[in-house]
Motif scaffolding. Structure first.
Motif, PDB file in Angstrom:
ATOM      1  N   LEU A 196       0.711  -1.010  -0.105  1.00 56.50           N
ATOM      2  CA  LEU A 196      -0.089   0.125  -0.146  1.00 56.50           C
ATOM      3  C   LEU A 196       0.755   1.212   0.165  1.00 56.50           C
ATOM      4  N   VAL A 197       2.065   1.224   0.913  1.00 58.21           N
ATOM      5  CA  VAL A 197       2.864   2.413   0.699  1.00 58.21           C
ATOM      6  C   VAL A 197       3.533   2.750  -0.445  1.00 58.21           C
ATOM      7  N   LYS A 198       3.873   1.478  -0.983  1.00 60.14           N
ATOM      8  CA  LYS A 198       4.812   1.690  -2.466  1.00 60.14           C
ATOM      9  C   LYS A 198       3.859   2.096  -3.512  1.00 60.14           C
ATOM     10  N   TYR A 199       2.725   1.784  -3.574  1.00 62.15           N
ATOM     11  CA  TYR A 199       1.616   2.028  -4.384  1.00 62.15           C
ATOM     12  C   TYR A 199       1.260   3.573  -4.234  1.00 62.15           C
ATOM     13  N   SER A 200       1.343   4.035  -3.236  1.00 62.11           N
ATOM     14  CA  SER A 200       1.133   5.548  -2.862  1.00 62.11           C
ATOM     15  C   SER A 200       2.190   6.331  -3.319  1.00 62.11           C
ATOM     16  N   ALA A 201       3.469   5.779  -3.215  1.00 60.79           N
ATOM     17  CA  ALA A 201       4.422   6.437  -3.694  1.00 60.79           C
ATOM     18  C   ALA A 201       4.851   6.602  -5.211  1.00 60.79           C
ATOM     19  N   THR A 202       4.165   5.582  -5.730  1.00 64.50           N
ATOM     20  CA  THR A 202       4.208   5.491  -7.374  1.00 64.50           C
ATOM     21  C   THR A 202       3.010   6.546  -7.762  1.00 64.50           C
ATOM     22  N   TYR A 203       2.061   6.448  -7.110  1.00 68.32           N
ATOM     23  CA  TYR A 203       0.776   7.260  -7.547  1.00 68.32           C
ATOM     24  C   TYR A 203       0.232   8.083  -6.560  1.00 68.32           C
ATOM     25  N   PRO A 204       0.992   9.451  -6.331  1.00 66.07           N
ATOM     26  CA  PRO A 204       0.423  10.148  -5.434  1.00 66.07           C
ATOM     27  C   PRO A 204      -0.823  10.549  -5.306  1.00 66.07           C
ATOM     28  N   GLU A 205      -1.414  10.669  -6.381  1.00 64.25           N
ATOM     29  CA  GLU A 205      -2.847  11.178  -6.497  1.00 64.25           C
ATOM     30  C   GLU A 205      -3.626  10.011  -6.058  1.00 64.25           C
ATOM     31  N   LYS A 206      -3.223   9.145  -5.716  1.00 62.30           N
ATOM     32  CA  LYS A 206      -4.358   7.930  -4.929  1.00 62.30           C
ATOM     33  C   LYS A 206      -4.057   7.881  -3.314  1.00 62.30           C
ATOM     34  N   ILE A 207      -3.376   8.630  -3.135  1.00 63.96           N
ATOM     35  CA  ILE A 207      -3.043   8.776  -1.511  1.00 63.96           C
ATOM     36  C   ILE A 207      -4.101   8.627  -0.518  1.00 63.96           C
ATOM     37  N   GLU A 208      -5.180   9.639  -0.908  1.00 63.41           N
ATOM     38  CA  GLU A 208      -6.462   9.810  -0.142  1.00 63.41           C
ATOM     39  C   GLU A 208      -7.037   8.136  -0.006  1.00 63.41           C
ATOM     40  N   GLN A 209      -7.192   7.621  -1.409  1.00 63.36           N
ATOM     41  CA  GLN A 209      -7.658   6.219  -1.471  1.00 63.36           C
ATOM     42  C   GLN A 209      -7.111   5.076  -0.422  1.00 63.36           C
ATOM     43  N   MET A 210      -5.638   5.429  -0.748  1.00 65.69           N
ATOM     44  CA  MET A 210      -4.976   4.367   0.064  1.00 65.69           C
ATOM     45  C   MET A 210      -5.036   4.689   1.594  1.00 65.69           C
ATOM     46  N   GLN A 211      -5.148   5.782   1.999  1.00 60.33           N
ATOM     47  CA  GLN A 211      -5.335   6.190   3.453  1.00 60.33           C
ATOM     48  C   GLN A 211      -6.777   5.633   3.983  1.00 60.33           C
ATOM     49  N   ASP A 212      -7.596   5.646   3.098  1.00 55.80           N
ATOM     50  CA  ASP A 212      -9.103   5.096   3.388  1.00 55.80           C
ATOM     51  C   ASP A 212      -8.805   3.605   3.457  1.00 55.80           C
ATOM     52  N   MET A 213      -8.359   3.002   2.571  1.00 53.82           N
ATOM     53  CA  MET A 213      -8.013   1.483   2.676  1.00 53.82           C
ATOM     54  C   MET A 213      -7.184   1.211   4.001  1.00 53.82           C
ATOM     55  N   MET A 214      -6.121   2.025   4.227  1.00 54.31           N
ATOM     56  CA  MET A 214      -5.366   1.611   5.430  1.00 54.31           C
ATOM     57  C   MET A 214      -6.233   1.580   6.606  1.00 54.31           C
ATOM     58  N   GLN A 215      -7.334   2.685   6.717  1.00 53.03           N
ATOM     59  CA  GLN A 215      -8.045   2.686   7.839  1.00 53.03           C
ATOM     60  C   GLN A 215      -8.947   1.464   7.922  1.00 53.03           C
TER      61      GLN A 215
END
Length: 728
Positions: A196-215
């Motif tokens: 999840l962290v690596k994907y967020s680093a690759t696609y910064p525009e999807k960080i909010e979606q990844m934050q939601d998935m982390m929660q």
């Protein structure tokens, strides 16, 4: 003629291998054309004939290992045909593609195409009596490692991780329901959180979606944890660690936890979210609405805690003999020590297998903006403040001793020249000066030995790190002058003893010693801005300017030398002297009337005018513009730069102290033993972690806090506007 009847009659006529291949080719075409009815009819006919095993002979030469189930999931949206095919050949669920798509199953494809119903039906078939029930764990954890999956949602390799990166919560729930393990690691040792962290680093525009998935993942872990709450005996001396936090502390093959990985990639949003994850890294002790008291787990943040875990000896086995209550079932009675803390054979100089977050901010290619944002996070900034309060007295003593030494070394250099090189009509050294020089020479030799020892400690600290090349340049602009200072003092002592009156070592010692003023002023708030600007101007702006202007001087000097060749002007007799004369003309300390003495005066004047335009009007103004921009950028980030400079000095002091006093080396946090049930081994484990208590007032009082908040709001607005622009 009705097409279904035609297909049925055609199927009945299949009598040999060639016709079977033709049939499978026709079925492939119907699937790719999304002709669900025709494909269903062909499957039904094949089932009635009792020749279902023919489906196993399908072979796609372009994609080895691909089955008709792969094709069906890719091309057909209706679930009925996929369910029918899965029931007829459930073993297709385990078939993996090869080559650049290595490891990809039909389940992977269903997840990437957001087909939760297909995923559900596949898992139901696999779990059924006639399915692959015994191999369900294999199906749910097949890693897709093909080269085509780089920088895609398939980078996580495992089906559950792919579903998380895809953001499909329904698919996640289905996978977990049928036995997917959140703690499973892929071929790179990454858990779902690492991916999840690596994907967020690759696609910064999807960080909010990844934050939601982390929660969302944390909620799943918390709910699972509630089921195991009665398995641990609580007491007042130990903090209980539940299953929900084990996933956060698992390390990949680079020995990094998800928090460390987020800091390494500079994903500030995730670093902040993980740090404030309740009952993982953040534990709320008290909150009255105005003040709150939190305990932060700083084990991966602080360098000292990682060093302490590396050098501490194994505790006696008796200290880990904790009894497991008899009423607890499903937990191994044998208690083992966690592998999160290890010792090395050489306690004085261990090789650190992991990196602290504080160290990561000084990686060679680390983005400075990411470093500024991370160090502004309240927990990390508070750690830096606390560590500076702890070490500043050592720094101040060192600073005072160095300044006194440099003043005396300057006096010593002057008096030493008077002794070694007397003049007829000048002031020579007195007897008192000779005594001072002879005594101070050995004092300076002792200081040189001390600086050389510091250099050895700092060099050893660099080789002790896991990624040596990434940190080799950290503080090198201070470490090298320390080395030159010590070597120059050694040379002066030796040369003075054997009677050599060369003062070059003293000149080098003075230059390097006084350059270290930048080091001693850098962590002071009112000077930090100036020291950073000086370094950036010298290393960046001035270096680029000097390189270009040097090429210009070489070319113009050659032209001027040709114009004065054969004349009697002393300053232009050689190429070297001509270059110096051009430099003096350029800065205005030489008389331009000498140009009329050239062989071709008008040409010499033309060369000088062009040289002046190039030097003054173009390059100097460009340098001023670059320095102004550098100054503006540094001033804008003055507070995080100040903290960064403090942290740099802190890490340097810790590297030296660790070599000398590692037995008394203490972490900024309080060491606590925490207990919990490992969901992987089902064993009760104990680990040593370090916690720092932070008292905070819920308002922004200082100028630094206000500046940090303002930049955070601006960054949020910029990100929101860019996200909207990308969406449109």
């Amino acid at each position: 003629m009705d097409r279904k009847n035609y297909i049925r009659r055609s199927t009945n006529k299949i009598i040999n291998k060639k016709e079977r291949k033709t049939f499978l080719g026709n079925l492939e075409k119907e699937i790719k054309n999304c002709a669900t009815d025709n494909a269903t009819t062909m499957l039904t006919t094949l089932e009635e004939m009792g020749e279902i095993d023919w489906l196993d002979f399908y072979d796609n030469p372009e994609h080895k290992g691909e089955t008709l189930l792969h094709l069906a999931v890719k091309y057909i949206d209706e679930t009925s045909f996929i369910s029918q095919l899965t029931k007829l050949r459930p073993q297709f669920l385990l078939r993996e593609r090869e080559g650049t798509f290595k490891g990809q199953t039909a389940l992977h494809i269903a997840i990437t195409k957001d087909k939760p119903e297909v995923i559900r039906d596949m898992l139901k078939v696999g779990q059924s009596k006639n399915g692959i029930r015994k191999q369900m764990s294999t199906l749910l954890h097949i890693p897709a490692t093909g080269s085509r999956f780089v920088n895609t949602v398939m980078m996580g390799q495992l089906p559950l991780t792919v579903a998380v990166l895809k953001g499909n919560k329904e698919a996640i729930d289905y996978l977990l329901k049928y036995g997917a393990d959140l703690h499973k690691q892929n071929e790179e040792g990454d858990t779902v959180l690492h991916s999840l962290v690596k994907y967020s680093a690759t696609y910064p525009e999807k960080i909010e979606q990844m934050q939601d998935m982390m929660q969302h993942l944390q909620k799943i872990l918390t709910n699972k944890d509630k089921e195991d709450k009665g398995l641990i005996d609580y007491n007042s001396t130990q903090r209980s660690l539940h299953c929900c936090s084990f996933l956060w502390f698992l390390k990949n093959k680079d020995n990094l936890t998800p928090l460390q990985l987020a800091a390494k990639y500079g994903v500030t949003n995730l670093v902040e979210q993980i740090l404030n994850m309740n009952d993982v890294y953040c534990f709320l002790s008290a909150n009255d609405g105005l003040f709150d008291i939190k305990q932060y787990d700083v084990t991966e943040i602080d360098t000292v805690s990682i060093i302490r875990q590396s050098v501490q000896s194994h505790r006696e086995s008796a200290s880990y003999k904790k009894s497991v209550p008899d009423h607890v079932h499903g937990i191994a009675k044998k208690v083992v020590k966690s592998n999160y803390s290890s010792s090395f054979g050489i306690p004085c100089c261990p090789h650190l297998e992991t990196e602290s977050i504080l160290e990561m901010l000084f990686r060679i290619h680390y983005n400075s903006q990411d470093a500024y944002r991370i160090i502004e996070l309240p927990p990390i900034r508070y750690i830096v403040v606390k560590k500076w309060e702890k070490y500043k007295w050592i720094f101040r003593i060192w600073m005072a001793v160095h300044y006194i030494f440099m003043v005396l070394l300057t006096i010593y250099s002057v008096e030493n020249v008077k002794i070694s090189i007397p003049v007829a009509n000048g002031t020579n050294a007195s007897t008192t000066s000779e005594d001072f020089v002879s005594r101070f020479r050995w004092i300076s030799f002792t200081v040189g030995c001390l600086y050389f020892f510091i250099f050895i400690c700092l060099l050893g600290a660099k080789f002790r790190k896991n990624k040596k090349a990434d940190y080799f340049l950290h503080n090198l602009e201070y470490i090298i002058p320390m080395l030159v200072l010590s070597v120059a003092i050694f040379a002066d002592a030796v040369w003075s003893t054997i009677g050599i009156s060369n003062n070059i070592p003293l000149i080098c010692a003075l230059i390097c010693g006084w350059w270290l003023n930048v080091f001693f002023l850098s962590p002071i708030e009112h000077f930090s801005f100036l020291t950073v600007m000086i370094k950036r101007v010298i290393i960046g702006d001035l270096f680029r300017f000097g390189l270009v202007i040097f090429f210009g001087i070489i070319s113009f000097t050659a032209g001027m030398y040709m114009m004065f060749r054969g004349t009697n002007v002393d300053d232009y007799t050689t190429y070297g002297s001509t270059m110096m004369a051009m430099f003096k003309l350029g800065i205005g300390i030489d008389d331009v009337s000498v140009l009329y003495s050239a062989r071709i005066p008008w040409m010499a004047i033309t060369i000088f005018i062009l040289f002046t335009i190039f030097t003054y009007l173009l390059m100097l103004n460009a340098l001023i513009a670059m320095m102004s921009q550098t100054c503006s950028l540094v001033f804008e980030e003055r507070f995080p730069l100040w903290r960064i400079q403090q942290l740099s000095v802190i890490l340097l002091i810790e590297d030296v102290l660790f070599t000398c006093f590692h037995n008394f080396f203490s972490c900024i946090g309080t060491e606590k033993t925490i207990q919990g049930i490992d969901p992987i081994t089902k064993q009760l484990k104990y680990r040593d972690r370090y916690f720092l208590e932070i008292h905070s007032l819920q308002e922004y009082a200082t100028e630094e806090d206000k500046c940090t908040l303002k930049k955070k709001l601006n960054d949020t607005q910029i990100f929101a506007s860019s996200y909207v622009a990308v969406s449109y």
